[in-house]
Scaffold this active site. Structure first.
Site, PDB file in Angstrom:
ATOM      1  N   ARG A 235       0.829  -1.195   0.000  1.00  0.00           N
ATOM      2  CA  ARG A 235       0.000   0.000   0.000  1.00  0.00           C
ATOM      3  C   ARG A 235       0.866   1.248   0.000  1.00  0.00           C
ATOM      4  O   ARG A 235       1.886   1.298   0.710  1.00  0.00           O
ATOM      5  CB  ARG A 235      -0.895   0.043   1.264  1.00  0.00           C
ATOM      6  N   GLU A 264      -3.862   7.573  -5.548  1.00  0.00           N
ATOM      7  CA  GLU A 264      -3.984   6.766  -6.778  1.00  0.00           C
ATOM      8  C   GLU A 264      -5.148   7.253  -7.625  1.00  0.00           C
ATOM      9  O   GLU A 264      -6.268   7.335  -7.094  1.00  0.00           O
ATOM     10  CB  GLU A 264      -4.171   5.287  -6.418  1.00  0.00           C
ATOM     11  N   HIS A 282      -0.782  -0.073  -9.837  1.00  0.00           N
ATOM     12  CA  HIS A 282      -1.521  -0.978  -8.936  1.00  0.00           C
ATOM     13  C   HIS A 282      -1.967  -2.247  -9.689  1.00  0.00           C
ATOM     14  O   HIS A 282      -3.160  -2.538  -9.813  1.00  0.00           O
ATOM     15  CB  HIS A 282      -2.731  -0.267  -8.316  1.00  0.00           C
TER      16      HIS A 282
HETATM   17  N1  LIG Z   1      -0.681  -4.368  -5.048  1.00  0.00           N
HETATM   18  C1  LIG Z   1      -1.706  -5.161  -5.034  1.00  0.00           C
HETATM   19  O1  LIG Z   1      -2.430  -5.262  -6.001  1.00  0.00           O
HETATM   20  C2  LIG Z   1      -2.002  -5.967  -3.817  1.00  0.00           C
HETATM   21  C3  LIG Z   1      -2.619  -7.218  -3.964  1.00  0.00           C
HETATM   22  C4  LIG Z   1      -2.937  -7.942  -2.828  1.00  0.00           C
HETATM   23  C5  LIG Z   1      -2.662  -7.421  -1.579  1.00  0.00           C
HETATM   24  N2  LIG Z   1      -2.080  -6.209  -1.466  1.00  0.00           N
HETATM   25  C6  LIG Z   1      -1.761  -5.653  -0.150  1.00  0.00           C
HETATM   26  O2  LIG Z   1      -0.755  -6.432   0.452  1.00  0.00           O
HETATM   27  C7  LIG Z   1      -0.848  -6.348   1.854  1.00  0.00           C
HETATM   28  C8  LIG Z   1      -0.587  -7.688   2.489  1.00  0.00           C
HETATM   29  O3  LIG Z   1      -1.503  -8.643   2.054  1.00  0.00           O
HETATM   30  P1  LIG Z   1      -1.533 -10.110   2.691  1.00  0.00           P
HETATM   31  O4  LIG Z   1      -2.606 -10.849   1.967  1.00  0.00           O
HETATM   32  O5  LIG Z   1      -0.188 -10.689   2.745  1.00  0.00           O
HETATM   33  O6  LIG Z   1      -2.036  -9.775   4.148  1.00  0.00           O
HETATM   34  P2  LIG Z   1      -1.894 -10.671   5.452  1.00  0.00           P
HETATM   35  O7  LIG Z   1      -2.889 -10.157   6.391  1.00  0.00           O
HETATM   36  O8  LIG Z   1      -1.902 -12.111   5.110  1.00  0.00           O
HETATM   37  O9  LIG Z   1      -0.441 -10.293   5.976  1.00  0.00           O
HETATM   38  C9  LIG Z   1      -0.125  -9.037   6.490  1.00  0.00           C
HETATM   39  C10 LIG Z   1       0.882  -9.250   7.596  1.00  0.00           C
HETATM   40  O10 LIG Z   1       1.395  -7.986   8.002  1.00  0.00           O
HETATM   41  C11 LIG Z   1       1.718  -8.123   9.355  1.00  0.00           C
HETATM   42  N3  LIG Z   1       1.939  -6.829   9.990  1.00  0.00           N
HETATM   43  C12 LIG Z   1       1.041  -5.973  10.510  1.00  0.00           C
HETATM   44  N4  LIG Z   1       1.677  -4.898  11.030  1.00  0.00           N
HETATM   45  C13 LIG Z   1       2.990  -5.094  10.812  1.00  0.00           C
HETATM   46  C14 LIG Z   1       4.146  -4.335  11.112  1.00  0.00           C
HETATM   47  N5  LIG Z   1       4.079  -3.171  11.745  1.00  0.00           N
HETATM   48  N6  LIG Z   1       5.350  -4.833  10.746  1.00  0.00           N
HETATM   49  C15 LIG Z   1       5.443  -6.017  10.118  1.00  0.00           C
HETATM   50  N7  LIG Z   1       4.383  -6.793   9.819  1.00  0.00           N
HETATM   51  C16 LIG Z   1       3.164  -6.318  10.151  1.00  0.00           C
HETATM   52  C17 LIG Z   1       0.543  -8.884   9.933  1.00  0.00           C
HETATM   53  O11 LIG Z   1       0.871  -9.484  11.162  1.00  0.00           O
HETATM   54  C18 LIG Z   1       0.279  -9.907   8.839  1.00  0.00           C
HETATM   55  O12 LIG Z   1       0.895 -11.146   9.102  1.00  0.00           O
HETATM   56  C19 LIG Z   1      -2.231  -5.763   2.105  1.00  0.00           C
HETATM   57  O13 LIG Z   1      -2.100  -4.414   2.434  1.00  0.00           O
HETATM   58  C20 LIG Z   1      -2.925  -5.831   0.795  1.00  0.00           C
HETATM   59  O14 LIG Z   1      -3.860  -4.863   0.612  1.00  0.00           O
HETATM   60  C21 LIG Z   1      -1.739  -5.468  -2.552  1.00  0.00           C
HETATM   61  O1  LIG Z   2      -5.680  -5.215  -1.714  1.00  0.00           O
HETATM   62  C1  LIG Z   2      -5.813  -5.771  -2.791  1.00  0.00           C
HETATM   63  O2  LIG Z   2      -6.496  -6.789  -2.968  1.00  0.00           O
HETATM   64  C2  LIG Z   2      -5.054  -5.228  -3.939  1.00  0.00           C
HETATM   65  O3  LIG Z   2      -4.547  -3.991  -3.678  1.00  0.00           O
HETATM   66  C3  LIG Z   2      -5.774  -5.313  -5.240  1.00  0.00           C
HETATM   67  O4  LIG Z   2      -6.574  -4.201  -5.466  1.00  0.00           O
HETATM   68  P1  LIG Z   2      -7.488  -4.197  -6.781  1.00  0.00           P
HETATM   69  O5  LIG Z   2      -8.603  -5.125  -6.527  1.00  0.00           O
HETATM   70  O6  LIG Z   2      -7.941  -2.802  -6.956  1.00  0.00           O
HETATM   71  O7  LIG Z   2      -6.611  -4.663  -7.900  1.00  0.00           O
END
Ligand SMILES: NC(=O)c1ccc[n+]([C@@H]2O[C@H](COP(=O)([O-])OP(=O)(O)OC[C@H]3O[C@@H](n4cnc5c(N)ncnc54)[C@H](O)[C@@H]3O)[C@@H](O)[C@H]2O)c1
Ligand SMILES: O=C(O)[C@H](O)COP(=O)(O)O
Length: 533
Positions: A235, A264, A282
């Site tokens: 994020r 964004e 993204h």
């Molecule tokens: N770019 C994209 O399109 C995209 C796609 C999917 C997910 N994401 C983002 O990725 C992130 C992670 O997703 P995930 O499915 O792995 O989530 P998840 O909940 O499985 O893992 C997140 C981890 O972060 C840890 N955490 C919380 N605070 C922390 C800190 N201060 N320091 C270190 N670790 C900490 C939590 O304990 C947890 O284990 C989310 O923010 C999600 O929105 C982005």
């Molecule tokens: O948190 C998520 O699942 C990702 O950031 C993906 O976002 P999107 O659905 O807009 O691609």
């Protein structure tokens, strides 16, 4: 708690499979690309559900303008675009699909790390511009380098597995995952201050929360290795954008790969245009597989909710997850009825302070301790507030009103009254000096009162429509007077059921075919509550 969902709005280009599944169960689906805030405020009034990706901001204003919305589905992981607190206050369930796009996000992260190490996007752009420049794009191997993974949840651990195949050493930090567990995936857990000076690459995989905002900022960059490379596919805002720009300019940071931004789309493109930055708009979850998966999952979760199956992926009311099955339904109805009766019996509201103690007797009902408190509050609050109260928002509304509830489960104890059988709920409600204790069960599938303030109905009192609760001294005989008074008020009396007396009192409960207008005055008995359940 099967929920009625008739019309759902799909936004942000959610994969059509979502609409197909919802339509198959008779839900009407409207698909729109993206709506402005004003357009959404207008549109939301018509829908029971909404499914979004990350682009639509589901603000408090939108939620508060909704009239029938009961579910916001996030086809994806992050819910930072949804005001979850406002949704909870409004009684709207928020659900996500946390593992549907994990692999795509992990693969995108790994692609970014590879592209960063060899400046692939910059070299590609240079060649497309007609240059054959090999000197400017001297890369570095990943083999033998240290990758620090901040956040070792679903995505973080998949990234670790994949980058280990390149020969990278993986270290990391996650406050919730024990070091022993991360060691099993080949990740050495270290405190953050030990991570920064060791890392050649840092990749962040935490949600954006107040404590992760600017997690990597100026102070951290100062303790990092010269030539560090950084990746953010989680994020925007976890890596402080201003501090990153400075670190890139000063050479502390040799490169950054960014998929996500504070704003964004970003209006200020300084970072994106920086020669050491590679970036994508993204795209972490933008694969056909991930989009189909999250759309399918959110649709199935909504259908499950409608059909009264256990709730999956609920963000804001996890306690309700197992409240939807047929076994729980009569207990929820009983708890609501006891809350409603408790409120009526403890009138008038001469004091705002209200304390409730709910005790669950027996092993079956004791397993419902996470949500029966919410059900009692729904029954109680329906008679106290104008706004719609449901199992999602009842605890918040009660807390705001200073109502205190404690729930105690006694799986191995029988109810205090023998005729209650093996499973029962006892509710003690105290409002100022006024206190009542209600004991009920649902042995017959219907909410049944077994005892009130120690006065027992041996065969139970089914709680239904138009019931009048009179209390009298154990020596009084007010039944004829009650019947006469009710006839005088043009109420058709269907029954009067008297409890066994205690030394102090006896309860007489009359049922009529319709609500009565006026208050019956009976010399030997006092009408305490008129209730319809
Ligand atoms: N770019 C994209 O399109 C995209 C796609 C999917 C997910 N994401 C983002 O990725 C992130 C992670 O997703 P995930 O499915 O792995 O989530 P998840 O909940 O499985 O893992 C997140 C981890 O972060 C840890 N955490 C919380 N605070 C922390 C800190 N201060 N320091 C270190 N670790 C900490 C939590 O304990 C947890 O284990 C989310 O923010 C999600 O929105 C982005
Ligand atoms: O948190 C998520 O699942 C990702 O950031 C993906 O976002 P999107 O659905 O807009 O691609």
């Amino acid at each position: 708690m099967a929920t009625e969902v008739k019309k759902v709005l799909l936004l942000d280009g959610v994969d059509p499979v979502c609409g197909q599944i919802l339509t198959q169960v008779g839900i009407e689906v409207t698909t729109k690309g993206k709506l402005s805030q004003d357009e959404l405020i207008q549109a939301v009034k018509e829908y029971d559900g909404m499914v979004v990706r990350s682009a639509t901001k589901v603000t408090a204003e939108i939620l508060n303008k909704s009239e029938r919305l009961c579910i916001v589905g996030r086809a994806g992981t992050g819910v930072d675009n949804i005001d979850v607190q406002a949704a909870t206050r409004r009684g709207v369930i928020v659900m996500n699909t946390p593992d549907g796009n994990t692999l795509s996000a992990a693969e995108h992260t790994c692609s970014m790390i590879c592209a960063l190490s060899r400046s692939i996007p910059q070299a590609c752009a240079s060649l497309k511009a007609g240059n054959w420049d090999r000197k400017s794009f001297m890369g570095t191997e990943l083999y033998g380098k240290t990758l620090a993974i901040i956040g070792l949840g679903r995505i973080g651990r998949e990234v670790a597995k994949r980058m280990q195949a390149f020969g990278m050493t993986t270290i990391g930090y996650d406050p919730l995952i024990p070091a022993k567990v991360t060691a099993e995936w080949g990740v050495e857990s270290l405190p953050l201050e030990e991570i920064w000076p060791k890392a050649d690459y840092i990749t962040v995989h935490t949600p954006l929360l107040p404590h992760t905002k600017n997690l990597i900022g100026e102070t951290v960059f100062k303790t990092c290795k010269q030539g560090l490379r950084i990746v953010n596919v989680a994020r925007g805002g976890i890596v402080d954008e201003a501090a990153l720009l400075q670190a890139l300019d000063s050479g502390t940071c040799a490169g950054a790969a960014l998929d996500v931004f504070l704003e964004e789309p970003p209006t200020d493109l300084t970072l994106c245009k920086h020669p050491k930055v590679i970036c994508t708009p993204h795209l972490g979850a933008n694969t056909s597989e991930a989009q189909k998966r999250v759309a399918l999952q959110i649709a199935e979760q909504i259908v499950g909710m409608v059909k009264g199956r256990p709730l999956v992926g609920v963000i804001n009311a996890p306690a309700l997850a197992n409240s939807t099955n047929e076994v729980c339904k009569p207990w929820i109805e009983l708890a609501q009825a006891l809350g409603c009766l408790g409120n009526c019996l403890s009138q008038p509201t001469d004091t705002p302070s209200l304390q409730l103690t709910m005790e669950l007797f027996g092993c079956e009902v004791s397993t419902m301790n996470t949500f029966l408190g919410s059900a009692v509050l729904v029954g109680l609050l329906k008679g106290m507030t104008q706004s719609g109260v449901n199992m999602v928002n009842a605890p918040v509304v009660a807390q705001e009103m200073g109502i205190i509830i404690t729930v105690e489960a006694h799986p191995d104890s029988a109810p205090p009254v023998h005729s209650a059988g093996s499973q029962a709920i006892q509710l003690k409600i105290t409002r100022g000096m006024n206190s009542h204790t209600l004991l009920g069960n649902c042995a017959s599938g219907q909410a049944t009162l077994i005892a009130l303030d120690g006065c027992v109905w041996e065969s139970g009192l089914t709680l239904g429509r138009n019931m009048l609760f009179f209390t009298a001294a154990p020596t009084a005989s007010p039944l004829a007077a009650i019947a006469t008074q009710l006839v005088g008020l043009h109420a058709s009396l269907t029954s009067i059921l008297s409890s066994a007396p205690t030394q102090k009192e006896v309860w007489h409960v009359a049922r009529t075919t319709a609500a009565i207008n006026g208050t019956p005055v009976i010399p030997d008995a006092k009408l305490i509550a008129q209730v319809t359940f």
